[in-house]
Design an enzyme around this catalytic site. Structure first.
Site, short mmCIF file in Angstrom:
data_model
loop_
_atom_site.label_atom_id
_atom_site.label_comp_id
_atom_site.label_asym_id
_atom_site.label_seq_id
_atom_site.Cartn_x
_atom_site.Cartn_y
_atom_site.Cartn_z
N GLU A 54 0.87 -1.17 0.00
CA GLU A 54 0.00 0.00 0.00
C GLU A 54 0.91 1.22 0.00
O GLU A 54 1.88 1.26 0.75
CB GLU A 54 -0.83 0.09 1.28
CG GLU A 54 -1.88 -0.98 1.45
CD GLU A 54 -2.64 -0.88 2.79
OE1 GLU A 54 -3.86 -1.11 2.79
OE2 GLU A 54 -1.99 -0.59 3.82
N ILE A 55 0.59 2.20 -0.83
CA ILE A 55 1.23 3.51 -0.71
C ILE A 55 0.05 4.43 -0.42
O ILE A 55 -0.79 4.65 -1.29
CB ILE A 55 1.95 3.93 -2.00
CG1 ILE A 55 3.06 2.92 -2.33
CG2 ILE A 55 2.53 5.35 -1.84
CD1 ILE A 55 3.80 3.21 -3.62
#
Ligand SMILES: *[C@@H]1O[C@H](CO)[C@@H](O)[C@H](O)[C@H]1NC(C)=O
Ligand SMILES: *[C@@H]1O[C@H](CO)[C@@H](O)[C@H](O)[C@H]1NC(C)=O
Length: 383
Positions: free
Chosen positions: A280-281
């Site tokens: 996840e960013i």
């Protein structure tokens, strides 16, 4: 004459050794005082170990020279001391493919204190940026008092009889719950705006030649993902029921992203699609607010993390579908990424060449029958 030179040389050597000792002694004092010190490459960790045997100050912050013009962002890894070599694979991949150009900070969290060996092994692989080592408070890695632990143990046994992955594992359940309700409140994480979640043993297969955090900022994106997938439903039998209940009681609008998990828009069916949240960013403000905390507490009160084996991925995804809009999402389809057993490998040959990708595009998961990526892209593109 020669004798005088020897005496002078010895004097200089002893003076330097004395100064060095004094400097290190100062640094130790700093660790004891405020749990943070400035990293010096020459053996300082051994000195700390002598004053705090086996255990490092918590939290421990090692500040190396960072570049300027960086976003307010960190890599985030939840790991144990014994994961150190798998973690080095991750670090090597991320440093070589991306971070050697930027020097973004790294944050490591553990449910136990990090060992001196762990920190010593990691520290030399990351030449720039701040390295944060933190421990998870025990009350966030244990049973809440409303959970009936006898019943939870019975449920684990019956899931094991059905061959559910990690059926018997309590720590896996604590980990999932931590990634839903607590990681964004940790003092070492809360000081950032963006995080890039990674796990030990992952691999990046392509160079990333731009600052992904700046990309998120400039384009107003809140949640960046790679692969999407179906859940194995034996782990979340009652999740959809509780989720619908939450919507009924709390949501008075029509969330445009909910279509991702439904085959129609009546809330009668759940196709179990979700973002594979080991990558996840994202912007921490998605989670750090009353609305999300209420959502987490609501689901947590049901005991589903322990009576079933709710993963963090399907629930992160449900929250994102409720609280974000299609414009907030971004598919990092240009990132070559492997997390066992699946691989994302960009299909564009020119992009693979330009970014020196070393993955096999025929093994790309994006169009696998287990992937929901085309479905979410359709929703984003038609919004
Ligand atoms: C906890 O679960 C056990 C096993 O299912 C059950 O026998 C017991 O009554 C439960 N205790 C409470 C307080 O509900
Ligand atoms: C980074 O973001 C956090 C969370 O919004 C904020 O508290 C902190 O002050 C920011 N730090 C900098 C250097 O801007």
């Amino acid at each position: 004459m020669r004798f005088h030179l020897v005496v002078l040389a010895l004097g200089v050597v002893f003076y330097c050794l004395y100064r060095k000792h004094e400097e290190q002694a100062d640094l130790i004092a700093e660790v004891v005082e405020d749990g943070a010190f400035v990293y010096q490459p020459d053996g300082i960790l051994e000195y700390i170990e002598q004053s705090l045997p086996g255990i490092l100050a918590n939290p421990l912050v090692i500040n190396k020279n960072a570049l300027t013009n960086l976003q307010n962002a960190t890599f985030l890894v939840l790991c144990r001391n014994q994961d150190v070599y798998e973690l080095l694979e991750t670090i090597q991949s991320v440093q070589d493919r991306f971070n050697h150009r930027y020097g973004y900070d790294w944050t490591f969290l553990n449910d136990k204190p990090f060992s001196v060996d762990f920190v010593n092994t990691i520290v030399d692989y990351i030449p720039r940026g701040r390295l944060n080592f933190g421990q998870i408070p025990p009350e966030q890695w244990s049973y809440p008092d409303w959970v009936n632990q006898t019943f939870a143990a019975e449920q684990r046994e019956s899931m094991a009889n059905e061959n559910v992955l990690y059926a018997l594992s309590e720590s896996y359940r604590f980990m999932c719950r931590y990634y839903l309700g607590f990681f964004y409140r940790h003092e070492l994480v809360a000081k950032y705006q963006y995080y890039w979640r990674l796990e030990p043993g992952i691999k990046l297969y392509c160079d990333i030649n731009y600052d992904v955090f700046q990309f998120m900022k400039l384009n107003n994106k809140k949640y960046g993902f790679t692969m999407t997938i179906f859940e194995y439903s034996k782990t979340i039998p009652s999740l959809w029921f509780h989720f619908k209940q939450f919507i009924k009681e709390n949501i008075d609008y029509n969330p445009p992203l909910l279509e991702f998990v439904q085959n129609d828009d009546t809330l009668t069916s759940y196709n179990e699609c979700h973002f594979w949240s080991n990558f996840e960013i994202a912007d921490l403000s998605i989670f750090d607010n009353d609305q999300y905390n209420h959502f987490f507490n609501y689901l947590d009160q049901t005991g589903g993390f322990f009576y079933e084996r709710w993963g963090d991925a399907p629930i992160h995804s449900l929250a994102i579908l409720l609280f974000l809009t299609p414009n907030d999402l971004w598919w990092f389809g240009d990132i070559g990424y492997y997390h066992a057993p699946y691989l994302q490998c960009p299909q564009l040959a020119q992009l693979r060449l330009q970014n020196k990708c070393s993955c096999n595009p025929n093994e790309d998961f994006t169009d696998s029958f287990l992937s929901c990526t085309r479905h979410i892209l359709d929703i984003i593109n038609s919004y």
